[in-house]
Design an enzyme around this catalytic site. Structure first.
Site, PDB file in Angstrom:
ATOM      1  N   THR A  12      -1.995   5.588   1.399  1.00  0.00           N
ATOM      2  CA  THR A  12      -3.111   4.645   1.477  1.00  0.00           C
ATOM      3  C   THR A  12      -3.064   3.894   2.800  1.00  0.00           C
ATOM      4  O   THR A  12      -2.002   3.429   3.224  1.00  0.00           O
ATOM      5  CB  THR A  12      -3.071   3.642   0.312  1.00  0.00           C
ATOM      6  OG1 THR A  12      -3.114   4.356  -0.925  1.00  0.00           O
ATOM      7  CG2 THR A  12      -4.255   2.689   0.374  1.00  0.00           C
ATOM      8  N   LEU A  62       0.872  -1.159   0.000  1.00  0.00           N
ATOM      9  CA  LEU A  62       0.000   0.000   0.000  1.00  0.00           C
ATOM     10  C   LEU A  62       0.914   1.215   0.000  1.00  0.00           C
ATOM     11  O   LEU A  62       1.890   1.253   0.755  1.00  0.00           O
ATOM     12  CB  LEU A  62      -0.903   0.021   1.241  1.00  0.00           C
ATOM     13  CG  LEU A  62      -1.943  -1.099   1.359  1.00  0.00           C
ATOM     14  CD1 LEU A  62      -2.694  -0.981   2.683  1.00  0.00           C
ATOM     15  CD2 LEU A  62      -2.925  -1.069   0.196  1.00  0.00           C
ATOM     16  N   ASP A  63       0.611   2.210  -0.835  1.00  0.00           N
ATOM     17  CA  ASP A  63       1.505   3.359  -0.889  1.00  0.00           C
ATOM     18  C   ASP A  63       1.381   4.204   0.381  1.00  0.00           C
ATOM     19  O   ASP A  63       0.518   3.972   1.239  1.00  0.00           O
ATOM     20  CB  ASP A  63       1.269   4.191  -2.156  1.00  0.00           C
ATOM     21  CG  ASP A  63      -0.113   4.816  -2.218  1.00  0.00           C
ATOM     22  OD1 ASP A  63      -0.609   5.292  -1.186  1.00  0.00           O
ATOM     23  OD2 ASP A  63      -0.711   4.837  -3.315  1.00  0.00           O
ATOM     24  N   LYS A  64       2.259   5.166   0.509  1.00  0.00           N
ATOM     25  CA  LYS A  64       2.364   5.973   1.725  1.00  0.00           C
ATOM     26  C   LYS A  64       1.042   6.608   2.126  1.00  0.00           C
ATOM     27  O   LYS A  64       0.708   6.692   3.317  1.00  0.00           O
ATOM     28  CB  LYS A  64       3.433   7.048   1.525  1.00  0.00           C
ATOM     29  CG  LYS A  64       3.692   7.924   2.738  1.00  0.00           C
ATOM     30  CD  LYS A  64       4.790   8.929   2.444  1.00  0.00           C
ATOM     31  CE  LYS A  64       5.051   9.830   3.641  1.00  0.00           C
ATOM     32  NZ  LYS A  64       6.120  10.824   3.362  1.00  0.00           N
TER      33      LYS A  64
END
Length: 244
Positions: free
Chosen positions: A113, A109-111
């Site tokens: 999210t 999951l990106d930063k």
């Protein structure tokens, strides 16, 4: 048993909890793996634990570790990486230091999210879960800055070209004027974010609420929890009978 017979080098590294199968292949291709004092660049190389000396980044593999699988409600602002240069907040900071060294996330999951993510040292399980044949879908809640128009909803449902392939969401539903639920299966990088932003919407918050049968529900933020056997059985039911 894996440690009493020869197996592919990438499979052995994954079984020892160093990385997922794909991550093990990357380590090998990068020249970070030595077998019997020789750099090995071939994931298919046959090796045997206890007979062949296998080193990853200069550290010998000692054997197959006890497998653990955690579920985590990832907070926004944390990065799914072991590289401190990318952020001062790493997802592994949420685990005890002595355990975090051997863990990796299944997907990322990106930063910006938040939400449900699995963290493990079980490379074989990770490989099975991310393989297309597992039929695992993931569901996200997207909150937008501006109201969602019907034509924007249709554009998201239509799909987009991502990384050279046309990808379409499994399901898109509008919950209210500012909120969508998006279900995907492909797992391409930033795919949900791209679906929404390319439709002309700005994202206020993005959260993953489901992986397969596993739901986020009221899981506390930032507190790892070992997956229950019931949840594990349910999650793996779609691929446990597939050929490995």
């Amino acid at each position: 048993m894996l440690w009493r017979m020869k197996n592919r080098l990438s499979k052995v590294i994954a079984a020892c909890g160093i990385a997922s199968r794909r991550g093990a292949e990357e380590l090998i291709f990068n020249g970070d793996v030595r077998v019997n004092s020789q750099t090995c660049l071939t994931p298919q190389t046959e090796v045997e634990l206890g007979v062949d000396r296998i080193e990853v980044k200069g550290k010998p593999i000692k054997g197959v570790e006890k497998k653990v699988i955690y579920v985590l409600n990832k907070p926004k602002g944390y990065v799914c990486s072991q590289n401190r240069d990318q952020s001062k907040f790493l997802i592994y900071d949420l685990f005890p230091p002595e355990e975090s060294r051997r863990l990796f996330t299944i997907g990322r999951l990106d930063k910006d999210t938040s939400g449900l993510i699995l963290v493990t040292n079980d490379g074989e399980f990770a490989q099975q879960l991310i393989h297309p044949s597992s039929n695992i879908t993931k569901e996200y809640v997207v909150k937008t800055v501006q109201p969602i128009r019907n034509e924007q909803l249709k554009l998201i449902q239509k799909g987009q070209f991502i990384e050279g392939r046309f990808i379409k969401p499994v399901k898109v539903t509008q919950e209210n004027q500012y909120t969508l639920k998006v279900t995907v299966q492909e797992g391409k990088k930033h795919e949900v974010r791209l679906f929404v932003t390319r439709a002309g919407l700005r994202i206020e918050a993005l959260k993953r609420i489901r992986i397969g049968s596993l739901k986020l529900l009221r899981m506390p933020l930032g507190i790892p929890k070992k997956i229950s056997q019931k949840d594990l059985n349910s999650l793996t039911s779609s691929f446990k009978n597939k050929a490995k």
